[in-house]
Design an enzyme around this catalytic site. Sequence first.
Site, PDB file in Angstrom:
ATOM      1  N   CYS A 137       0.837  -1.196   0.000  1.00 32.89           N
ATOM      2  CA  CYS A 137       0.000   0.000   0.000  1.00 32.89           C
ATOM      3  C   CYS A 137       0.878   1.254   0.000  1.00 32.89           C
ATOM      4  O   CYS A 137       0.620   2.204  -0.748  1.00 32.89           O
ATOM      5  CB  CYS A 137      -0.927  -0.011   1.211  1.00 32.89           C
ATOM      6  N   CYS A 138       1.929   1.250   0.819  1.00 33.58           N
ATOM      7  CA  CYS A 138       2.873   2.374   0.847  1.00 33.58           C
ATOM      8  C   CYS A 138       3.539   2.564  -0.508  1.00 33.58           C
ATOM      9  O   CYS A 138       3.787   3.696  -0.940  1.00 33.58           O
ATOM     10  CB  CYS A 138       3.936   2.149   1.916  1.00 33.58           C
ATOM     11  N   CYS A 219      -0.689   8.431   7.096  1.00 33.28           N
ATOM     12  CA  CYS A 219      -2.034   8.225   6.577  1.00 33.28           C
ATOM     13  C   CYS A 219      -2.989   7.928   7.732  1.00 33.28           C
ATOM     14  O   CYS A 219      -2.585   7.358   8.761  1.00 33.28           O
ATOM     15  CB  CYS A 219      -2.045   7.073   5.583  1.00 33.28           C
ATOM     16  N   CYS A 247       8.213   2.349   5.672  1.00 34.30           N
ATOM     17  CA  CYS A 247       7.421   2.359   4.440  1.00 34.30           C
ATOM     18  C   CYS A 247       8.308   2.462   3.211  1.00 34.30           C
ATOM     19  O   CYS A 247       7.849   2.234   2.110  1.00 34.30           O
ATOM     20  CB  CYS A 247       6.408   3.512   4.447  1.00 34.30           C
TER      21      CYS A 247
END
Length: 263
Positions: A137-138, A219, A247
């Site tokens: 996702c990162c 986030c 990340c």
Amino acid sequence: MTTSAVEFSALPDLGGSSAIGLYARHTPGHEERVAQTVAWLHEAAEAHPGRIVLANSLGAEDMVLTDLIARHQLPIAIGTLETGALHAETLALVPQIEARYGLKVELYRPQAEAVVHFVRKHGEKAMYESIELRKACCQVRKLEPLGRMLADRSAWVTGLRREQSANRSTMTDRETEPNGRVKFNPLLEWTWADIWHYIAQHQVPHNVLHDQFMPSIGCAPCTRAIAVGEEFRAGRWWWEDEKAKECGLHVRQTQHDDTSVAA
């Protein structure tokens, strides 16, 4: 470079802000640390004319750097990763920066189709399911946009500090990446007290989530408030083992492993 500092119109009194009230205090050597940071920023701007950017996370450290860049009229661009998953309070700083300092903030968003594909395949809560999915996702939301931010730059500036984590304690004030790009970390020796003393002294706009006990903000799904006694970054990816809390934004290869150091 011999640019003079500029003054900005005063903001409302921020003395009652809980983050300022909790953290801001003058410590010995503060003025010297500020002066050294300004000198590093001047040097970086002169060495990389038109090809340097501050990767502004919109956290307290990067707001201090934004203020210093504007105050000393340094030709350093301001860029932000708008991941599509930031808090509204974080994004609210973008127009504040532009209005207060007269600086344009470059926004780098993930590719919409890549986000749609990731969510469709893994779901909106994929980051909680495994470290691999969270890092994926990162990759979509942060690393790919960062690549575009840095594509035509020979240098970038970050707000990393030694005090933030054990991983960052051995960082240097500048690092040359394998592709030759230079990363400047001019706040490396600043303390959390230094950051907030500067914010209070110069009435620098800051993320109101800092007033809700969130010292490290990413986030929205991956950030929570911390409790008394918890580590600075305990609210980031809190469900993971401490060593996995990366990340990939700030990657450093050690001689022993491939551990990434990230924001």
